[in-house]
Design a protein around this motif. Structure first.
Motif, short mmCIF file in Angstrom:
data_model
loop_
_atom_site.label_atom_id
_atom_site.label_comp_id
_atom_site.label_asym_id
_atom_site.label_seq_id
_atom_site.Cartn_x
_atom_site.Cartn_y
_atom_site.Cartn_z
N GLY A 1 0.79 -1.23 0.00
CA GLY A 1 0.00 0.00 0.00
C GLY A 1 0.81 1.27 0.00
O GLY A 1 0.28 2.32 0.37
N THR A 2 2.09 1.22 -0.40
CA THR A 2 2.93 2.41 -0.40
C THR A 2 3.66 2.52 -1.72
O THR A 2 3.92 1.51 -2.40
N VAL A 3 4.00 3.75 -2.09
CA VAL A 3 4.83 4.04 -3.26
C VAL A 3 5.88 5.04 -2.85
O VAL A 3 5.75 5.73 -1.82
N THR A 4 6.91 5.16 -3.62
CA THR A 4 7.95 6.13 -3.31
C THR A 4 7.46 7.54 -3.62
O THR A 4 6.48 7.75 -4.34
N ILE A 5 8.17 8.51 -3.09
CA ILE A 5 7.78 9.91 -3.29
C ILE A 5 7.94 10.30 -4.76
O ILE A 5 7.08 10.99 -5.33
#
Length: 727
Positions: free
Chosen positions: A160-164
């Motif tokens: 559920g996360t992606v890089t900036i």
């Protein structure tokens, strides 16, 4: 050039080297050494031990011959064999088994897929505007954001996360253009693990904003915002457009047809100076009785007196919230405070302790014990007279407007008094939250419905005086307009009731209330008559056996003994038996010893031949006090009555018949009947009878009675001695 010498004889360094190699390759030394020990003795020869390390494991571990020899010497027993089981336990059993360990993060909000960071109040408002702007663009373009982020998750296997960087590329690819400050705000809200963003929470916020607008009918069929929606200009920062009309509006435009806009009533808000901001915070803290320390100390566990910039901002937002009223500080005002209290050695920290000391000056001054002669006036006059926010300073208003406002207030006051108009209910209908403010249009409507017709100039003058940032302050307006005091219908009755309910005047101090001998005689007489032990009542207040108690406890204990003493008598006791070492305390032990002298004397074991004399209480008071002439008359009357002895007259039995309660006293009428029954009233006159009753008088309840026992005893003594009493 110096080289670092390598110590190969370090056994523990060699063990760590073997342990790291086994942990990397996942080897088990027991598989190599157990086949060499078929008898399961735990000991093998040195040749077998060295053959394993220099043979199959040499390429994996990479030990030198010297290291292998050192290991053999370290684990060798007395017979020359090697204790290989201990070597395997040291190496293999020290490897941690991560499968047995529980998760470090279980049940916390960090595992929540919608978890996001907390922001300050100002940043939350900016973020809500930004989310609304993005939601409108996404709804207009009919975009579905989640698949764009899930494509990256399939490759990176994130949860559920992606890089900036990838988050920025997705927004740019979808045509959602945000400024650098807005993007930093999004990163600050949804950042996770310091380098990834929680896109699940971001997409959920966008969907919730779209659903809210769709539910409340804010979107048209094309997905755009409706024209009547008040928040059409949704942006985190509104553009600053030039306003050429400010400062160039004529008075005719204000008082004429364009008075609806009133540009002069909405001047551009300028940032107040630092002193005004501090005074406004002091006023808020003083009204709500807040402690600044309570909001900052949780963020400073090491008590350094400093917090970060974001923590200082968050604490100021929490300080502004209160149950009574709220204080809003704009972002420029908060930045002004941060610049003033910034740590000179660290630009990312703020000295909150210095800020607390400056704010707490509204209550008192720090380190006041060093200057005991300093006069402190709290709260300061500048804080009490701080002008209301959003209003004009009445001293800086045009004199013409001032005069017009005073005339308008007098005009409204006269009309309300003559017509008996109550303006407060009319204003209260519009003030649902009872904060004392209504809008300008509501103020005009209230005056119009009450029949008070005012011109535009007069209304503008009232608004100049009573308007602030919340609107028209009708509390202040009614305080000036409504009558101050209404005359009661029954003025005479009210004045009489005030006199009846007035507190009693303090009685003048008498001389006997200052005489310690008379006071102690009064206390001793009460103690002897009622057999009261004062020590039992006063000891309960001395929990630590200090032999001293406070004045309040001493007074409470004496009242419990039912010894009626006046305040002046208590003050005399406080002065005589006051403790020398303790201020505002009484040495009750010394007081009890003095009172106990009515029964016995202290230290009788040192004087065995002394016979203690018990205190004899007296009933003398002001009511039975006789002057010289009266004593003279009383002596003559008693001399006449003593001619008939008690054995002949039997006067005591007659008086005891009248004394049904056997208290030793009878009324004057009963005393007269007893003397008349024995024909003794013929010997004395009425004046002499009254003086005898006064001399042997005793106050019982609310009337004066005669102590007939003392009277009979006096007659017996006179008859026995057969002598005249001295005059």
């Amino acid at each position: 050039m110096h080289y670092k010498t390598l110590k190969l004889c370090d056994i523990w360094r060699t063990c760590n080297k073997i342990r790291s190699a086994i942990f990397r390759v996942n080897l088990d030394l027991w598989d190599y050494y157990l086949p060499l020990d078929p008898d399961k003795q735990g000991l093998i020869s040195e040749l077998k031990f060295c053959s394993v390390l220099s043979g199959p494991l040499k390429s994996v571990i990479g030990l030198s011959e010297q290291e292998i020899a050192d290991l053999a010497d370290y684990f060798r027993v007395q017979d020359g064999r090697i204790y290989y089981t201990q070597f395997c336990e040291v190496i293999n059993n020290s490897i941690p088994d991560f499968a047995k360990n529980a998760n470090l993060v279980t049940g916390l909000e960090w595992e929540d897929p919608l978890q996001c960071n907390r922001l300050s109040m100002t940043e939350e408002r900016r973020l809500n505007l930004l989310i609304t702007k993005i939601a409108v663009q996404v709804n207009m373009k009919k975009l579905v954001l989640k698949p764009y982020f899930q494509d990256y998750e399939l490759v990176s296997k994130n949860n559920g996360t992606v890089t900036i960087a990838h988050f920025a590329r997705i927004l740019s690819y979808l045509g959602i253009l945000v400024s650098a400050e807005d993007f930093n705000l999004l990163v600050k809200k949804y950042i996770k693990d310091n380098y990834t963003l929680n896109y699940v929470a971001f997409v959920a916020a966008i969907d919730a904003s779209v659903d809210y607008m769709d539910k409340h009918g804010m979107l048209d069929l094309g997905g755009d915002l409706l024209a009547q929606f008040p928040g059409r200009l949704i942006d985190a920062q509104l553009p600053k457009l030039p306003r050429p009309e400010i400062g160039k509006v004529s008075a005719a435009a204000i008082f004429g047809k364009q008075n609806v806009f009133h540009p002069a009533l909405n001047p551009t808000k300028q940032t107040d100076n630092l002193l005004t901001i501090i005074r406004s915070i002091q006023q808020h803290v003083l009204k709500n009785r807040l402690r600044v320390n309570e909001f900052f100390r949780d963020f400073d566990p090491l008590h350094t007196g400093k917090v970060t910039v974001s923590q200082f901002h968050r604490c100021l937002d929490a300080l502004g919230l209160s149950g009574l009223n709220k204080m809003f500080l704009s972002l420029p005002e908060i930045e002004t405070l941060m610049i003033q209290y910034r740590d000179p050695s660290d630009s990312m920290r703020v000295c909150w302790k210095t800020f607390e000391d400056d704010v707490d000056q509204v209550f008192t001054i720090k380190k006041l014990e060093k200057t005991p002669c300093l006069d402190v006036n709290t709260p300061p006059k500048a804080v009490l007279e701080l002008p209301r926010k959003g209003g004009n300073l009445w001293q800086n208003v045009n004199p013409t407007t001032k005069e017009l406002c005073e005339e308008t207030v007098i005009k409204v006051r006269q009309r309300t008094m003559k017509r008996a108009i109550l303006l407060k209910p009319a204003f209260g209908d519009f003030d649902k939250h009872n904060n004392g403010h209504v809008s300008r249009a509501q103020m005009r409507q209230c005056l119009l419905t009450s029949g008070i017709l005012l011109s535009d100039e007069e209304l503008y003058a009232l608004e100049e005086r009573f308007n602030d940032e919340l609107g028209f302050n009708y509390f202040w307006f009614l305080r000036e307009v409504e009558p101050k005091y209404e005359q009661p219908l029954f003025a005479g009755l009210v004045s009489d009731m005030k006199k009846i309910n007035a507190p009693p005047r303090p009685k003048p101090t008498e001389r006997k209330e200052k005489d310690i001998v008379l006071i102690l005689a009064k206390i001793k007489g009460k103690v002897v008559q009622d057999r009261v032990r004062i020590m039992e009542y006063l000891r309960n207040f001395d929990l630590h056996n200090e032999e001293v108690i406070s004045k309040a406890d001493f007074k409470r204990g004496i009242d419990a003994c039912r010894i009626n003493l006046t305040d002046a008598e208590y003050d005399t006791l406080f002065e005589v038996f006051g403790s020398i070492k303790r201020c505002n305390c009484i040495d009750y032990k010394r007081f009890v010893n003095v009172v106990e002298e009515s029964f016995t004397q202290n230290s009788l074991e040192r004087a065995p031949l002394v016979t203690p004399i018990q205190h004899v209480p007296t009933n003398d008071c002001e009511r039975n006090f006789l002057n010289f002439e009266e004593r003279k008359v009383m002596c003559v009357a008693l001399q006449k009555l003593s001619k008939k002895p008690e054995l002949q007259m039997n006067l005591l039995d007659v008086m005891q018949d009248f004394d049904s309660t056997h208290c030793g006293t009878i009324s004057q009428e009963q005393f007269l009947k007893a003397l008349a029954l024995r024909r003794m009233m013929d010997l004395i006159s009425r004046n002499e009878f009254d003086i005898v009753c006064k001399g042997f008088g005793f106050m019982r309840g609310l009337r004066d009675e005669v102590d007939y026992r003392a009277f009979i005893k006096a007659l017996d003594i006179l008859h026995a001695t057969n002598k005249y009493l001295p005059f």
